[in-house]
Design a protein around this motif. Structure first.
Motif, PDB file in Angstrom:
ATOM      1  N   PRO A   1       1.435  -0.501  -6.668  1.00 54.07           N
ATOM      2  CA  PRO A   1       2.080  -1.187  -5.539  1.00 54.07           C
ATOM      3  C   PRO A   1       2.973  -0.273  -4.695  1.00 54.07           C
ATOM      4  CG  PRO A   1       2.203  -2.515  -7.525  1.00 54.07           C
ATOM      5  CD  PRO A   1       1.702  -1.188  -7.950  1.00 54.07           C
ATOM      6  N   ALA A   2       3.564   0.763  -5.325  1.00 51.20           N
ATOM      7  CA  ALA A   2       4.474   1.646  -4.580  1.00 51.20           C
ATOM      8  C   ALA A   2       3.742   2.662  -3.731  1.00 51.20           C
ATOM      9  CB  ALA A   2       5.404   2.366  -5.549  1.00 51.20           C
ATOM     10  N   LEU A   3       2.434   2.865  -4.015  1.00 58.18           N
ATOM     11  CA  LEU A   3       1.640   3.827  -3.258  1.00 58.18           C
ATOM     12  C   LEU A   3       0.793   3.053  -2.256  1.00 58.18           C
ATOM     13  CD1 LEU A   3       0.784   6.785  -2.874  1.00 58.18           C
ATOM     14  CD2 LEU A   3      -0.941   6.436  -4.659  1.00 58.18           C
ATOM     15  N   LYS A   4       1.171   3.166  -0.983  1.00 57.57           N
ATOM     16  CA  LYS A   4       0.573   2.309   0.025  1.00 57.57           C
ATOM     17  C   LYS A   4      -0.039   3.128   1.154  1.00 57.57           C
ATOM     18  CE  LYS A   4       4.249  -1.115  -0.747  1.00 57.57           C
ATOM     19  NZ  LYS A   4       5.375  -1.853  -0.130  1.00 57.57           N
ATOM     20  N   TYR A   5      -1.031   2.514   1.785  1.00 58.88           N
ATOM     21  CA  TYR A   5      -1.560   3.071   3.019  1.00 58.88           C
ATOM     22  C   TYR A   5      -0.593   2.723   4.152  1.00 58.88           C
ATOM     23  CZ  TYR A   5      -5.943   3.744   0.475  1.00 58.88           C
ATOM     24  OH  TYR A   5      -6.888   4.145  -0.430  1.00 58.88           O
ATOM     25  N   ILE A   6      -0.201   3.749   4.896  1.00 58.18           N
ATOM     26  CA  ILE A   6       0.791   3.532   5.950  1.00 58.18           C
ATOM     27  C   ILE A   6       0.254   2.597   7.026  1.00 58.18           C
ATOM     28  CG2 ILE A   6       2.077   4.693   7.805  1.00 58.18           C
ATOM     29  CD1 ILE A   6       2.329   7.124   5.981  1.00 58.18           C
ATOM     30  N   ALA A   7      -1.040   2.671   7.302  1.00 53.75           N
ATOM     31  CA  ALA A   7      -1.603   1.904   8.411  1.00 53.75           C
ATOM     32  C   ALA A   7      -1.436   0.401   8.234  1.00 53.75           C
ATOM     33  CB  ALA A   7      -3.082   2.259   8.580  1.00 53.75           C
ATOM     34  N   ASP A   8      -1.736  -0.127   7.029  1.00 54.70           N
ATOM     35  CA  ASP A   8      -1.680  -1.583   6.855  1.00 54.70           C
ATOM     36  C   ASP A   8      -0.791  -2.031   5.699  1.00 54.70           C
ATOM     37  OD1 ASP A   8      -3.179  -0.813   4.678  1.00 54.70           O
ATOM     38  OD2 ASP A   8      -5.052  -1.689   5.406  1.00 54.70           O
ATOM     39  N   GLY A   9      -0.205  -1.075   4.973  1.00 52.31           N
ATOM     40  CA  GLY A   9       0.733  -1.433   3.904  1.00 52.31           C
ATOM     41  C   GLY A   9       0.086  -1.908   2.616  1.00 52.31           C
ATOM     42  N   THR A  10      -1.254  -1.818   2.508  1.00 53.65           N
ATOM     43  CA  THR A  10      -1.911  -2.260   1.277  1.00 53.65           C
ATOM     44  C   THR A  10      -1.766  -1.192   0.203  1.00 53.65           C
ATOM     45  OG1 THR A  10      -4.031  -1.324   2.007  1.00 53.65           O
ATOM     46  CG2 THR A  10      -3.585  -3.637   2.534  1.00 53.65           C
ATOM     47  N   PRO A  11      -1.625  -1.610  -1.062  1.00 51.92           N
ATOM     48  CA  PRO A  11      -1.457  -0.631  -2.149  1.00 51.92           C
ATOM     49  C   PRO A  11      -2.774   0.061  -2.489  1.00 51.92           C
ATOM     50  CG  PRO A  11      -1.464  -2.841  -3.044  1.00 51.92           C
ATOM     51  CD  PRO A  11      -1.477  -2.995  -1.555  1.00 51.92           C
ATOM     52  N   VAL A  12      -2.652   1.244  -3.048  1.00 52.87           N
ATOM     53  CA  VAL A  12      -3.813   1.998  -3.498  1.00 52.87           C
ATOM     54  C   VAL A  12      -4.295   1.409  -4.823  1.00 52.87           C
ATOM     55  CG1 VAL A  12      -4.604   4.246  -4.342  1.00 52.87           C
ATOM     56  CG2 VAL A  12      -3.123   4.109  -2.314  1.00 52.87           C
TER      57      VAL A  12
END
Length: 536
Positions: free
Chosen positions: A166-177
């Motif tokens: 949850p803490a590692l997210k795509y900056i574009a849409d905020g979804t977690p990796v």
């Protein structure tokens, strides 16, 4: 100031020496004259110069004056004395985390057979916390790109494996990796995921992040219960080749960053003509900090030592004064801030009044985020240090020696023996708050050996100044420089002339005066010669 010496030395001595020239005085026309000692008094030079005319010849690139006050200043600038890059402050490793996830399956639910068809899914779920080893303080956000390597073991059944961070997210849409893998029986699965434009958001708990995993053995497949229950399976996750773009958090450096020792020469020509200390009233040394990408405060403690005339002087801040800067404002351009050493917070007047004819050595320490505030920094950040020195010519001189040399003196030696007496009268109307007093003009031969000296009682008187150091009225003066017979005899061998006289500002250096660009000195030189034409 060099032009004054040249006027008095070259013009005067060369002109009166030429009075032995037969063409000038037509001495050949008085052949046979007896007991003749004629005297001549001839105006030979006149000049009018502003203070700006006198000083700009030597240091036009370093001098300026205020259009309103006319006060002349020395202005030195060095735009690049030290540069601090982001990796000098923080060294973020490429491999930030290596994880081994241990999946522990539940105990045998009392299934009687060894070989069975699973009646239901075997599921293991958990949430784990991971600590990032960040030596510099509290890491809250870390953005950039990385490679996520995973390795899933070969097991004697089909299974699925999912990891979500949850803490590692795509900056574009905020979804977690998230990684999800379906693994067939007996197959090992390895892979790499290239993650671009991601952010570790650890704001809730700095230097840590959680991951969630789910391990499922689907029902309906034939398994050996001994291979399923009471087992621990291991999965590897490696976060590698991390390239950070931005960091947020609290940075605490245990040691300051050292500014490497170096030196510079101000290259001020005009003060090379003076021996002794000046007394500048209001000099300033400014540190110009250009900061791009480091939104953090810094304190800078500069170490400066000036050298000149065999002496040295260190900078001593008063009351533990240190230069402080707020840092980058987050804009697209570097933030420029200036910190200043002045007479109120240091002995900068003593350091620059030395004066530093030879060099100024510098070093120092940079204290990053000294109050441990929340900060932000980008990967291509830099801090560039420049230096400015501003010395208004608001000063006093007391007993300083003014010296200058005139080379390539070539005096016509014809009939010098006919000159019985000679003198130069220096008439001046001086609007510059400086007096050139007693001293000598040294006569040097072709080997630079002093063969004689001319005594100088005084060249120019200084005018009175008011309480603000401004000249009240130009001072008129008249002084005679007399050559002895010995001086005249040595003129033909003289190849260099060196002037060395005492210099004072008005009031014998007891008062601080202003050197203004529009101040004027006017002078007239009169040559007085008595010839001995006896038996000529």
């Amino acid at each position: 100031m060099k032009i004054i010496a040249h006027i008095i030395i070259l013009v005067s001595l060369v002109v009166f020496a030429s009075c032995g020239d037969k063409d000038l005085l037509e001495l050949d026309k008085v052949n046979g004259a007896k007991n003749m000692t004629p005297s001549y008094s001839v105006p030979v030079a006149y000049g009018s110069y502003t203070a700006w005319d006198l000083v700009k010849q030597a240091d036009s690139d370093l001098l300026s004056y205020d259009d309103n006050t006319q006060l002349i200043s020395i202005n030195y600038r060095n735009d690049d004395i030290y540069r601090l890059n982001a990796n000098d402050v923080l060294d973020i490793p490429e491999n930030i985390v290596n994880l081994t996830i241990a999946v522990e399956t539940p105990s045998n639910p009392l299934l009687s057979s060894v070989e069975i068809s699973l009646p239901e899914d075997v599921k293991v779920e958990n949430v784990k916390e991971v600590a990032i080893d960040f030596d510099y303080g509290e890491l809250k956000k870390l953005s950039g790109s990385l490679q996520l390597n995973y390795a899933c073991p070969a097991l004697p059944f089909n299974y699925t494996f999912r990891v979500s961070i949850p803490a590692l997210k795509y900056i574009a849409d905020g979804t977690p990796v998230e990684i999800f893998q379906e693994i067939s029986k007996g197959q090992q699965n390895k892979g790499t995921i290239d993650l671009e434009n991601i952010v570790f958001d650890m704001s809730a708990k700095p230097n840590t992040f959680n991951y969630e995993f789910e391990f499922v053995i689907p029902k309906g497949q034939n398994v050996d219960v001994n291979n399923v229950f009471d087992k621990t399976f291991y999965f590897d996750l490696d976060f590698e080749n991390f390239v950070y773009e931005e960091i947020e958090g609290v940075v605490r450096l245990q040691q300051p960053i050292s500014i490497s020792p170096d030196e510079f020469d101000m290259d001020v020509d005009f003060w090379q003509y003076f021996q002794g200390s000046f007394a500048f009233a209001d000099p300033k040394l400014r540190l110009v900090v250009e900061n791009y990408g480091m939104a953090l405060p810094v304190d800078i403690d500069m170490k400066l030592t000036a050298y000149g005339d065999g002496k040295s002087m260190q900078l001593y801040p008063k009351n533990d004064f240190i230069l402080s800067f707020n840092g980058w404002d987050g804009g697209d351009e570097p933030t420029v801030e200036t910190g200043e050493y002045n007479v109120g917070n240091s002995n900068i007047n003593a350091l620059l009044s030395l004066p530093p004819k030879d060099k100024i050595e510098y070093s120092g320490s940079i204290y990053v985020n000294p109050e441990a505030n929340d900060v932000r920094m980008i990967s291509d950040a830099f801090i560039n240090l420049g230096l400015e020195i501003d010395i208004p010519l608001k000063l006093s001189l007391c007993g300083v020696s003014f010296s200058d040399t005139t080379d390539n003196v070539d005096i016509n030696a014809d009939d010098l023996d006919k000159i019985e007496e000679a003198s130069i009268t220096v008439k001046a109307e001086n609007g510059l708050p400086i007096e050139l007093s007693s001293g000598y003009i040294y006569m040097l031969d072709a080997n630079d050996v002093a063969i004689d000296s001319i005594v100088v009682d005084k060249f120019v008187d200084a005018p009175d100044v008011d309480a603000n150091g401004e000249v009240v009225t130009p001072q008129e003066s008249e002084h005679k420089i007399t050559l002895t017979t010995r001086n005249i005899d040595h003129l033909s061998a003289t190849k260099k002339l060196v002037i060395s006289v005492s210099a004072y500002t008005s009031d014998k250096g007891e008062t601080t005066v202003n050197f203004n660009a529009d101040a004027v000195i006017k002078f007239a030189l009169q040559l007085d010669v008595q010839l001995n034409l006896d038996d000529f």
